[in-house]
Design a protein around this motif. Structure first.
Motif, PDB file in Angstrom:
ATOM      1  N   UNK A 189       0.836  -1.204   0.000  1.00 44.66           N
ATOM      2  CA  UNK A 189       0.000   0.000   0.000  1.00 44.66           C
ATOM      3  C   UNK A 189       0.869   1.251   0.000  1.00 44.66           C
ATOM      4  N   UNK A 190       0.663   2.083  -1.013  1.00 45.84           N
ATOM      5  CA  UNK A 190       1.329   3.373  -1.080  1.00 45.84           C
ATOM      6  C   UNK A 190       0.290   4.477  -1.185  1.00 45.84           C
ATOM      7  N   UNK A 203       4.505   5.169  -5.172  1.00 41.09           N
ATOM      8  CA  UNK A 203       4.230   4.035  -6.049  1.00 41.09           C
ATOM      9  C   UNK A 203       4.952   2.779  -5.555  1.00 41.09           C
ATOM     10  N   UNK A 204       4.269   1.619  -5.615  1.00 36.66           N
ATOM     11  CA  UNK A 204       4.932   0.368  -5.243  1.00 36.66           C
ATOM     12  C   UNK A 204       5.727  -0.261  -6.389  1.00 36.66           C
ATOM     13  N   UNK A 205       5.889   0.436  -7.506  1.00 41.60           N
ATOM     14  CA  UNK A 205       6.532  -0.141  -8.686  1.00 41.60           C
ATOM     15  C   UNK A 205       7.913  -0.707  -8.372  1.00 41.60           C
ATOM     16  N   UNK A 209       9.184  -4.700  -8.439  1.00 40.45           N
ATOM     17  CA  UNK A 209      10.313  -5.168  -9.241  1.00 40.45           C
ATOM     18  C   UNK A 209      11.352  -5.873  -8.360  1.00 40.45           C
ATOM     19  N   UNK A 210      11.587  -5.319  -7.187  1.00 41.84           N
ATOM     20  CA  UNK A 210      12.563  -5.920  -6.275  1.00 41.84           C
ATOM     21  C   UNK A 210      12.075  -7.282  -5.773  1.00 41.84           C
ATOM     22  N   UNK A 211      10.784  -7.363  -5.442  1.00 43.34           N
ATOM     23  CA  UNK A 211      10.257  -8.612  -4.902  1.00 43.34           C
ATOM     24  C   UNK A 211      10.173  -9.708  -5.965  1.00 43.34           C
ATOM     25  N   UNK A 212       9.958  -9.322  -7.218  1.00 41.35           N
ATOM     26  CA  UNK A 212       9.920 -10.322  -8.284  1.00 41.35           C
ATOM     27  C   UNK A 212      11.272 -11.015  -8.448  1.00 41.35           C
ATOM     28  N   UNK A 213      12.329 -10.335  -8.048  1.00 37.24           N
ATOM     29  CA  UNK A 213      13.656 -10.957  -8.061  1.00 37.24           C
ATOM     30  C   UNK A 213      13.975 -11.622  -6.723  1.00 37.24           C
ATOM     31  N   UNK A 247       0.232   4.316  -9.804  1.00 38.37           N
ATOM     32  CA  UNK A 247      -0.385   3.361  -8.881  1.00 38.37           C
ATOM     33  C   UNK A 247      -0.004   3.589  -7.426  1.00 38.37           C
ATOM     34  N   UNK A 248      -0.957   3.211  -6.556  1.00 41.36           N
ATOM     35  CA  UNK A 248      -0.711   3.333  -5.121  1.00 41.36           C
ATOM     36  C   UNK A 248      -0.793   2.008  -4.383  1.00 41.36           C
TER      37      UNK A 248
END
Length: 381
Positions: A189-190, A203-205, A209-213, A247-248
């Protein structure tokens, strides 16, 4: 009692009816009704319905005192569109018996027909048709149902068909046979902002990206040994599909898998710590939840020995199996009974489980039922 050929034809027709009318987890009401009516027609001493949701159990009692033996199959289908031209193809778009639960239930149906003619000499046989195996919730609900206390088994057995193994052969082992797994949902949540001024929001963008890695790096698979762990990202969503909004919020879903429950607990702790640290670095709130929780499934040596003796008596080829990457909620019965599951070969070139063209081989029905009948006679006479 009909002739063996007529009886098998009846059970195949029963299996194909189930196949044509599949229902997904927690929606198995019509399937459960069909099964319950069939079991009543077999002369069961008791048919219990509504177990843990839509579960059904048939009890066949012997004249003398003895242990209770439970044999389990599953009722639920999958939310997958079936393809193919077979006459008994699913009548329900987007739902199919593509794991063989219809065939497993047909095997128990044949055992029920035999038990209706010849009860065990002692003890009881409980044939359990369990709902919601695919979500990992069905066995837990069955065990938590107060009505299960009267059915509590001393031994519990089950099977699963296995494409890739020669037709009618069996893989069986002592120890862990199915991995523990669970679905992890990380919600971030942002704060939303106008797409022209993203600096006004959070934004959580970058965190996504970090968590996908990060998450896949915690478990990369490999050999199914005691150190095995695997994290598979299965879904990610960032904000809403709109061009005017920065996005938030976001979600990342991952499936965590380990050979044993203890290893799974440690993996979850690492994944949660990593997700929370990532959210904190990016100024985000975070919530973590779990779905489709499966404990690992382990075969008891006593139950395995009973199965091996039954297979030898029936001249069924069996070999030492290996642990399976997929999960199975039958393992929960091990907390109540000496339990074991075996894997019955569906054919080397047979479509794999959950493939859209999969269909349970009817030739396996008498093989699986014969093994269970031999177990019943060996244990209960």
């Amino acid at each position: 009692m009909p002739t063996p050929d007529a009886l098998l034809a009846e059970i195949v027709a029963f299996r194909r009816h189930l196949h044509a009318h599949p229902e997904i987890s927690d929606q198995e009401a019509a399937t459960a009704h069909t099964v319950a009516e069939f079991l009543r027609g077999c002369g069961a001493d008791e048919v219990v319905t509504g177990l843990g949701g839509h579960g059904v159990a048939a009890v066949f009692a012997g004249a003398g005192e003895g242990p209770t033996l439970l044999i389990r199959s599953e009722l639920d289908a999958l939310p997958i569109l079936e393809i193919g031209e077979r006459e008994h193809r699913s009548r329900r778009d987007g739902v199919g018996h593509l794991c063989g639960h219809d065939g497993h239930s047909a095997i128990l149906a044949l055992v029920a027909r035999w038990l209706g003619v010849r009860r065990p000499a002692r003890g009881r046989v409980v044939l359990l048709f369990q709902p919601a195996e695919e979500t990992g919730e069905g066995a837990a609900r069955i065990l938590a149902d107060p009505a299960f206390a009267a059915l509590a088994p001393d031994y519990a057995f089950s099977l699963h068909n296995l494409p890739g193994l020669p037709l009618g052969e069996v893989a069986l082992r002592t120890g862990p046979v199915n991995c523990a797994s669970r679905g992890m949902r990380v919600s971030l949540r942002g704060r939303t902002a106008h797409a022209s001024m993203p600096w006004d929001g959070v934004s959580p963008l970058s965190a996504v990206a970090e968590m996908l890695a990060l998450l896949p790096s915690l478990g990369t698979g490999g050999e199914l040994d005691e150190a095995f762990q695997l994290v598979t990202v299965t879904h990610a969503r960032l904000g809403e599909p709109a061009f005017g909004i920065s996005p938030g919020e976001a979600e990342v879903w991952a499936t965590l898998r380990a050979l044993r429950d203890e290893r799974m607990d440690a993996l979850c702790a690492r994944a949660e710590a990593g997700a929370r640290a990532c959210a904190e670095r990016h100024g985000l709130g975070v919530e973590i939840a779990y779905d489709d929780v499966f404990r690992h499934c382990e075969n008891h040596p006593d139950a395995v020995a009973i199965l091996r003796a039954a297979m030898d008596a029936r001249s069924v080829v069996h070999r030492p199996g290996e642990p399976m990457y997929p999960s199975e909620d039958f393992g929960l019965f091990a907390s109540h009974a000496r339990s074991a599951m075996f894997f019955l070969g569906a054919g080397v070139d047979h479509p794999r489980l959950h493939n859209p063209d999969y269909d349970f081989p009817d030739a396996l029905i008498p093989v699986g039922a014969g093994i269970f009948e031999q177990v019943i006679r060996d244990l209960l006479g």
